[in-house]
Design a protein around this motif. Structure first.
Motif, PDB file in Angstrom:
ATOM      1  N   ALA A 169       8.667   7.715  -4.140  1.00  0.00           N
ATOM      2  CA  ALA A 169       7.600   6.744  -3.884  1.00  0.00           C
ATOM      3  C   ALA A 169       7.931   5.394  -4.511  1.00  0.00           C
ATOM      4  CB  ALA A 169       6.277   7.281  -4.427  1.00  0.00           C
ATOM      5  N   VAL A 170       8.469   5.416  -5.717  1.00  0.00           N
ATOM      6  CA  VAL A 170       8.852   4.171  -6.395  1.00  0.00           C
ATOM      7  C   VAL A 170       9.934   3.441  -5.593  1.00  0.00           C
ATOM      8  CG1 VAL A 170       9.977   3.222  -8.446  1.00  0.00           C
ATOM      9  CG2 VAL A 170       8.173   4.945  -8.696  1.00  0.00           C
ATOM     10  N   LYS A 171      10.920   4.176  -5.111  1.00  0.00           N
ATOM     11  CA  LYS A 171      11.982   3.564  -4.307  1.00  0.00           C
ATOM     12  C   LYS A 171      11.419   2.950  -3.024  1.00  0.00           C
ATOM     13  CE  LYS A 171      15.884   6.456  -5.809  1.00  0.00           C
ATOM     14  NZ  LYS A 171      16.818   7.538  -5.398  1.00  0.00           N
ATOM     15  N   ALA A 172      10.442   3.613  -2.413  1.00  0.00           N
ATOM     16  CA  ALA A 172       9.846   3.086  -1.181  1.00  0.00           C
ATOM     17  C   ALA A 172       9.159   1.751  -1.437  1.00  0.00           C
ATOM     18  CB  ALA A 172       8.845   4.098  -0.612  1.00  0.00           C
ATOM     19  N   VAL A 173       8.477   1.626  -2.572  1.00  0.00           N
ATOM     20  CA  VAL A 173       7.825   0.363  -2.905  1.00  0.00           C
ATOM     21  C   VAL A 173       8.861  -0.738  -3.095  1.00  0.00           C
ATOM     22  CG1 VAL A 173       6.446  -0.838  -4.642  1.00  0.00           C
ATOM     23  CG2 VAL A 173       5.778   1.446  -3.874  1.00  0.00           C
TER      24      VAL A 173
ATOM     25  N   ASP B  90       5.811  -4.800   7.562  1.00  0.00           N
ATOM     26  CA  ASP B  90       6.794  -3.716   7.472  1.00  0.00           C
ATOM     27  C   ASP B  90       6.071  -2.433   7.093  1.00  0.00           C
ATOM     28  OD1 ASP B  90       9.237  -2.450   7.590  1.00  0.00           O
ATOM     29  OD2 ASP B  90      10.131  -3.527   5.899  1.00  0.00           O
ATOM     30  N   GLY B  91       6.744  -1.324   7.310  1.00  0.00           N
ATOM     31  CA  GLY B  91       6.173  -0.042   6.924  1.00  0.00           C
ATOM     32  C   GLY B  91       7.241   1.025   6.822  1.00  0.00           C
ATOM     33  N   VAL B  92       6.967   2.007   5.994  1.00  0.00           N
ATOM     34  CA  VAL B  92       7.808   3.198   5.884  1.00  0.00           C
ATOM     35  C   VAL B  92       6.907   4.378   6.195  1.00  0.00           C
ATOM     36  CG1 VAL B  92       9.191   4.635   4.360  1.00  0.00           C
ATOM     37  CG2 VAL B  92       9.321   2.166   4.150  1.00  0.00           C
TER      38      VAL B  92
ATOM     39  N   LEU C 102       0.851  -1.181   0.000  1.00  0.00           N
ATOM     40  CA  LEU C 102       0.000   0.000   0.000  1.00  0.00           C
ATOM     41  C   LEU C 102       0.891   1.236   0.000  1.00  0.00           C
ATOM     42  CD1 LEU C 102      -2.842   1.373   0.377  1.00  0.00           C
ATOM     43  CD2 LEU C 102      -2.312   1.355   2.829  1.00  0.00           C
ATOM     44  N   LEU C 103       0.671   2.121  -0.943  1.00  0.00           N
ATOM     45  CA  LEU C 103       1.414   3.378  -1.017  1.00  0.00           C
ATOM     46  C   LEU C 103       0.436   4.504  -0.735  1.00  0.00           C
ATOM     47  CD1 LEU C 103       4.209   4.595  -1.683  1.00  0.00           C
ATOM     48  CD2 LEU C 103       3.460   4.751  -4.074  1.00  0.00           C
ATOM     49  N   GLU C 104       0.638   5.188   0.382  1.00  0.00           N
ATOM     50  CA  GLU C 104      -0.248   6.266   0.804  1.00  0.00           C
ATOM     51  C   GLU C 104       0.339   7.604   0.373  1.00  0.00           C
ATOM     52  OE1 GLU C 104      -3.140   6.273   2.577  1.00  0.00           O
ATOM     53  OE2 GLU C 104      -3.245   8.262   3.481  1.00  0.00           O
TER      54      GLU C 104
ATOM     55  N   GLY D 178       4.320   3.994   3.183  1.00  0.00           N
ATOM     56  CA  GLY D 178       4.090   2.698   2.553  1.00  0.00           C
ATOM     57  C   GLY D 178       3.924   1.605   3.589  1.00  0.00           C
ATOM     58  N   VAL D 179       3.142   0.581   3.241  1.00  0.00           N
ATOM     59  CA  VAL D 179       2.894  -0.547   4.136  1.00  0.00           C
ATOM     60  C   VAL D 179       3.056  -1.837   3.344  1.00  0.00           C
ATOM     61  CG1 VAL D 179       1.249  -1.659   5.690  1.00  0.00           C
ATOM     62  CG2 VAL D 179       1.231   0.835   5.446  1.00  0.00           C
ATOM     63  N   ALA D 180       3.797  -2.788   3.903  1.00  0.00           N
ATOM     64  CA  ALA D 180       3.992  -4.096   3.274  1.00  0.00           C
ATOM     65  C   ALA D 180       3.090  -5.123   3.947  1.00  0.00           C
ATOM     66  CB  ALA D 180       5.452  -4.530   3.399  1.00  0.00           C
TER      67      ALA D 180
END
Length: 348
Positions: free
Chosen positions: A241-245, A181-183, A161-163, A171-173
Motif C-alpha cells: 500500500a505504501v508503494k502504491a501511494v 491516475d489510479g491503481v 485516496l488509498l482504499e 489507490g486514486v490520485a
C-alpha cells in the motif's frame, strides 16, 4: 431540492446513502450476500422513500453515464467483465442491476476511472482497472472532505485516496480537484483477500485465470495456508500500500494528504503502520465522511447523484467531468486486442 441515493455494492457489504438538498436522509448497510440473495428488499427500501430524482447504482468497472433502464446486455458485461458462464466475482450483481433497471427507479450507472478524460491516455495503456466506479465515488467524497475541512476550492484539492477494501487494495490520485491516475485493485498491491497485480509468470503457471481467482492470494490466503506467517502477510500488505501511494505521487506531486477508505482502514494497527510508512509524504487520515453506517463509496455516490441532479454538489460533478466520460474499459488494450477481449466476454 434533489432527493438522491448512492449505492455501493462492496465484496462484504452493500451500502445505501441518501440525501435531500444535501442533508442525510438514508444511512444503511446489508451483508452483500444477503442483499443479492433477496434483491426485493433493496428495491422495497428505495421505493419506500417516495419520489427520488436520481440513484447512482451498482456500476462495476463503470460505463459512461447511462440510465439503468437503457443499458444493454452487452454494456452490462462490459461493466462487470464476466462471461455468461463465469460464476466468479460478486455473484448476483448483474442480476441486481437488471432488477433495478426494470423498477422504473431513476437509476444511473457511473463511470470508472478509465472512462475519465482527466486521466491522460498514456496512463490507460494496457489497463482496464484504474479504479472501479465505487473508487471514483469514494474519491468524490475525499475531494469534498478536504475542500470542506481545509476551506479550499475544489480545484485546489490534491490528495491520494488509498482504499483498503474487504478484498482489494486500490489507490486514486487527485490533482487540482480532478482524478488524474489510479491503481485498481486487480492491478494494485496485495489486498486483504486478493493478490492484486499478478506476476505474469504466476498467471502463466496458473493456466486460465477465472474471475474467482482474482479474489484469492491476499492476506487471508496466506493465513489459510500458513497461519504462523501473519506478520509476513501484514508486512507485505502494508508495504504494498505504501508503494502504491509513492507511485501515485508521481501523478500528483502537490498531494500533501493521504486519505484512507474501506473496511481495513478501521484497523488501528494497520493505520499506525501506514501512518509511519507514509510520514514523508504527508498526513494520513481515515476518510469518515458524513454518514455513520454507509461506506465512503456510497456517500460519494450520493454526492455525485446530487450534483448530477443540479444540487449543492454540482460543482464537484462538473470538476470531475463525469458527464464527459466516454469509451469502454477495453479501448486501451494492446497485449490482446479489444476484439479478442470482447470474445472472451461472449460478445461479438
Amino acid at each position: 431540492m434533489p432527493r438522491v441515493v448512492g449505492v455501493d455494492p462492496g465484496t462484504v457489504s452493500l451500502d445505501l446513502c441518501g440525501l435531500e438538498d444535501g442533508r442525510l436522509i438514508l444511512d444503511a448497510t446489508w451483508p452483500t450476500a444477503e442483499a443479492l440473495a433477496e434483491p426485493h428488499r433493496l428495491v422495497e427500501r428505495l421505493l419506500a422513500m417516495g419520489p427520488l430524482d436520481l440513484i447512482v447504482g451498482p456500476s462495476g468497472y463503470g460505463l459512461p453515464l447511462r440510465r439503468a433502464s437503457e443499458v444493454t446486455e452487452e454494456e452490462l458485461r462490459l461493466a462487470f467483465l464476466a462471461a455468461p458462464d463465469d460464476p466468479g466475482g460478486i455473484r448476483g450483481l448483474r442480476a441486481l442491476t437488471r432488477i433495478l433497471g426494470a423498477t422504473g427507479l431513476p437509476v444511473v450507472f457511473a463511470p470508472g476511472i478509465i472512462h475519465l478524460d482527466s486521466v491522460p491516455r498514456h496512463r490507460k495503456l494496457n489497463r482496464v482497472d484504474l479504479g472501479t466506479a465505487d473508487k471514483l465515488c469514494a474519491a468524490a467524497l475525499a475531494i469534498h472532505d478536504q475542500a470542506t475541512r481545509r476551506d479550499r476550492r475544489i480545484d485546489e484539492v490534491s490528495l491520494i485516496l488509498l482504499e483498503l477494501g474487504g478484498a482489494f487494495t486500490a489507490g486514486v490520485a487527485v490533482r487540482g480537484g480532478r482524478i488524474v491516475d489510479g491503481v485498481g485493485g486487480t492491478a494494485g498491491p496485495m489486498g486483504w483477500q486478493a493478490a492484486g497485480a499478478l506476476d505474469g509468470e504466476v498467471a502463466f503457471l496458473a493456466g486460465e485465470m477465472s474471475k474467482a481467482a482474482l479474489f484469492r492470494g491476499g492476506v487471508t490466503s496466506v493465513l489459510e495456508r500458513a497461519p504462523a506467517d501473519r506478520g509476513l502477510a501484514l508486512e507485505a500488505y502494508v508495504e504494498g500500500a505504501v508503494k502504491a501511494v509513492h507511485q501515485l505521487r508521481v501523478s500528483t506531486p502537490e498531494a500533501d494528504e493521504i486519505l484512507l477508505s474501506g473496511r481495513m482502514a478501521r484497523d488501528s494497527a494497520i493505520f499506525s503502520l501506514l501512518e509511519q510508512g507514509l510520514a514523508s509524504i504527508g498526513a494520513v487520515r481515515v476518510l469518515q465522511g458524513f454518514a455513520q453506517v454507509a461506506k465512503q463509496g456510497a456517500q460519494g455516490a450520493a454526492l455525485i447523484a446530487d450534483g448530477l441532479a443540479d444540487g449543492r454538489h454540482r460543482a464537484l460533478v462538473e470538476r470531475l467531468r463525469i458527464r464527459e466520460a466516454t469509451g469502454t474499459v477495453l479501448d486501451h488494450l494492446y497485449v490482446i486486442s479489444p476484439d479478442d477481449a470482447r470474445r472472451r466476454l461472449g460478445l461479438t
